[in-house]
Scaffold this motif. Structure first.
Motif, short mmCIF file in Angstrom:
data_model
loop_
_atom_site.label_atom_id
_atom_site.label_comp_id
_atom_site.label_asym_id
_atom_site.label_seq_id
_atom_site.Cartn_x
_atom_site.Cartn_y
_atom_site.Cartn_z
N SER A 1 0.80 -1.23 0.00
CA SER A 1 0.00 0.00 0.00
C SER A 1 0.83 1.27 0.00
N GLY A 2 2.10 1.17 0.27
CA GLY A 2 2.87 2.41 0.36
C GLY A 2 4.35 2.14 0.31
N ARG B 1 4.61 3.51 -6.91
CA ARG B 1 3.59 3.41 -5.85
C ARG B 1 3.48 4.75 -5.10
N THR B 2 4.64 5.33 -4.81
CA THR B 2 4.65 6.61 -4.10
C THR B 2 3.93 7.68 -4.91
N ASN C 1 0.11 7.17 -4.66
CA ASN C 1 -0.44 7.55 -3.35
C ASN C 1 -0.55 9.06 -3.21
N GLU D 1 -3.49 10.63 -5.05
CA GLU D 1 -4.79 10.55 -4.37
C GLU D 1 -5.05 11.80 -3.54
N ARG D 2 -4.00 12.37 -2.99
CA ARG D 2 -4.17 13.50 -2.07
C ARG D 2 -3.93 14.85 -2.72
#
Ligand SMILES: [Zn+2]
Length: 511
Positions: free
Chosen positions: A110-111, A262-263, A266, A269-270
């Motif tokens: 996930s991260g 992946r980073t 993530n 998303e923000r």
């Protein structure tokens, strides 16, 4: 020394750690040796675990370890944005051998964590008593067991962080100006008035948070509202330049790419405005093989118009030793992959930021492959001579011409002191120092006020950071005399630049 400046600096240093509250070490940590084997799902029951103390160290050359812990949200973190924050003892942001880590949240990749990305968001609004397993697939390439694994769990105070960046960005920009510059004098005055409103006496108390709110509202009105438009735009694209073969085994490049991409996802998303570009289809193929779910997520972002696949060549190759046939095939296979596998748009840019030397046949090869634009930074990497242009038309042996742009990102320097060397960077930090420096170093100010930067750590440093994106948001608002930033795809930048140059050429010829 300017006392207002020193006071602002002290206030910022005091405010930064207050972006976190209730940070406490994670409960028991466990370790197990690992290998290159991993999957996007992780079952911790298949490993043998040993307890790992806070004073113990881990590491070694080309080694993997697994860590795990269990966290239960305590009552004082109820409703908070709960984060896990990792310190491995690494401090050099450019060291490609720093520990690099994939985070598995309840068994799912996930991260990512690395020197430049130390936070993992556990919950946005945590519920008291919710419990999770956090596992970490950690890679080390250090010469010995030199790393810690200090994990802390606590709350991230978004309002405090917002005020911190609202203050820090205009401060950094104004601080780069001369001491008698009214923009600096007025800027410092307003920032200082905002700082006056912060109640530092009881951090994280009700009064403290009320004072943070008041200070930020004041700043929004007194500083950010109705600022005059800066005539210069620094078009900015998130990037992570990964050397496919360099100081680590080739199979580690696969993992570096997975972690970095992946980073990116993530953070996307923000930060809805965040745009990212990556070249080199080879990297995408690694991701497709290593992490098929991640690969699908990237395809979604390409479709949404947030992720740009440009650069044309399969790799960013040496262009002196390779034959013409080899260069042509780089483009053929590169573009074919982008178009077929990723349904990315048709490439128009040859993106070679980090290539030493350029064959004079390149314009001809580009033109015949349908590529119109060329980008590099490496011509700037010269100790003695400065290449005199950053925007120009490159004419090849047969007369083919391509519009060429050299990224001019470099730290700003005061008083026009000659800086050491002329080198510019494709690993931008997206702070006022480099955004102002990008314009300062740009040598063709007479032909364009639109310049380009690409920002983010490369080679496993994980690409853009939260800090870069927060800074970029403020710089979009015309702080001090800092050029305005805008998130722009590379191809769109070239189209804009070409249009401007065409208009200029037309008016020069009296048309
Ligand atoms: Zn490179």
């Amino acid at each position: 020394m300017n006392p207002i400046r020193n006071r602002l600096l002290a206030a910022l240093e005091a405010l930064k750690p207050l972006c976190y509250s209730n940070l406490k070490p994670a409960e028991e940590m466990w370790i197990s040796p690992g290998s290159y084997e991993w999957k996007e799902e992780f079952d911790s029951s298949i490993l043998n675990w040993e307890s790992f103390g806070r004073d113990e160290t881990w590491g070694g050359s080309d080694r993997h370890y697994w860590f795990k812990t269990r966290i239960t949200v305590p009552s004082d973190l109820k409703g908070a944005q709960v984060r896990a924050v990792l310190n491995t003892g690494a401090t050099d942001i450019w060291n490609t051998d720093n520990p690099q880590i994939m985070v598995f949240f309840d068994g799912k990749h996930s991260g990512t964590m690395d020197m430049n990305h130390q936070d993992f968001i556990v919950a946005d609004h945590a519920k008291e008593g919710e419990t999770h397993e956090l596992a970490f697939y950690a890679y080390s390439n250090s010469s010995g067991r030199t790393n810690f694994f200090h994990l802390e769990i606590g709350a991230y105070e978004e309002e405090v962080a917002k005020l911190y960046y609202d203050l820090a960005v205009p401060f950094e920009a104004a601080d780069l100006l001369e001491d008698d510059d009214l923009e600096q004098i007025e800027g410092f005055k307003v920032l200082s008035e905002a700082v006056n409103r912060i109640d530092f006496t009881r951090p994280h108390s009700k009064q403290f948070f009320a004072s943070i709110k008041e200070a930020d509202e004041f700043l929004m009105n007194a500083y950010y509202k109705d600022r005059p438009e800066n005539p210069v735009t620094v078009h900015s694209i998130g990037h992570t330049h990964i050397d496919v073969a360099w100081k680590w085994p080739l199979k580690q490049t696969r993992q570096k790419t997975v972690r970095s991409f992946r980073t990116v996802l993530n953070l996307m998303e923000r930060y809805p405005e965040y745009k990212f570009m990556s070249s080199q289809p080879q990297l995408y193929e690694f991701v497709k093989e290593e992490a098929p779910e991640l690969f699908e997520e990237i395809k979604e972002k390409i479709k949404e118009g947030r992720w740009e696949t440009e650069g044309a060549m399969w790799l960013e190759p040496d262009c002196n030793l390779a034959s013409g046939e080899s260069l042509v095939r780089h483009i053929l296979y590169g573009r074919r992959f982008f178009e077929k596998e990723l349904s990315g748009s048709v490439n128009e840019v040859l993106w070679l930021p980090d290539v030493f030397g350029y064959s004079a046949a390149i314009p001809q090869i580009m033109k015949q492959s349908g590529l119109s634009y060329f980008m590099t930074t490496k011509l700037g990497w010269n100790e003695y001579n400065q290449f005199p242009y950053d925007t120009f038309v490159w004419r090849g042996i047969d007369g083919s011409e391509v519009l060429t742009y050299l990224i001019s990102t470099k730290d700003y320097y005061k008083n026009c002191q000659p800086s050491k060397g002329y080198s510019t960077t494709y690993n931008g930090r997206q702070n006022p120092k480099q955004i102002m420096g990008t314009w300062q170093r740009f040598q063709n100010k007479d032909v364009s006020r639109e310049v380009l930067t690409c920002y983010g750590y490369g080679d496993g440093g994980g690409g853009p950071t939260e800090e870069m994106l927060e800074q970029s948001r403020r710089m979009e608002l015309n702080v001090a005399r800092c050029p305005k930033t805008e998130q722009t795809f590379v191809k769109d930048f070239f189209h804009k630049l070409e249009e401007k140059l065409d208009k200029k050429a037309a008016s020069c010829m009296g048309r």
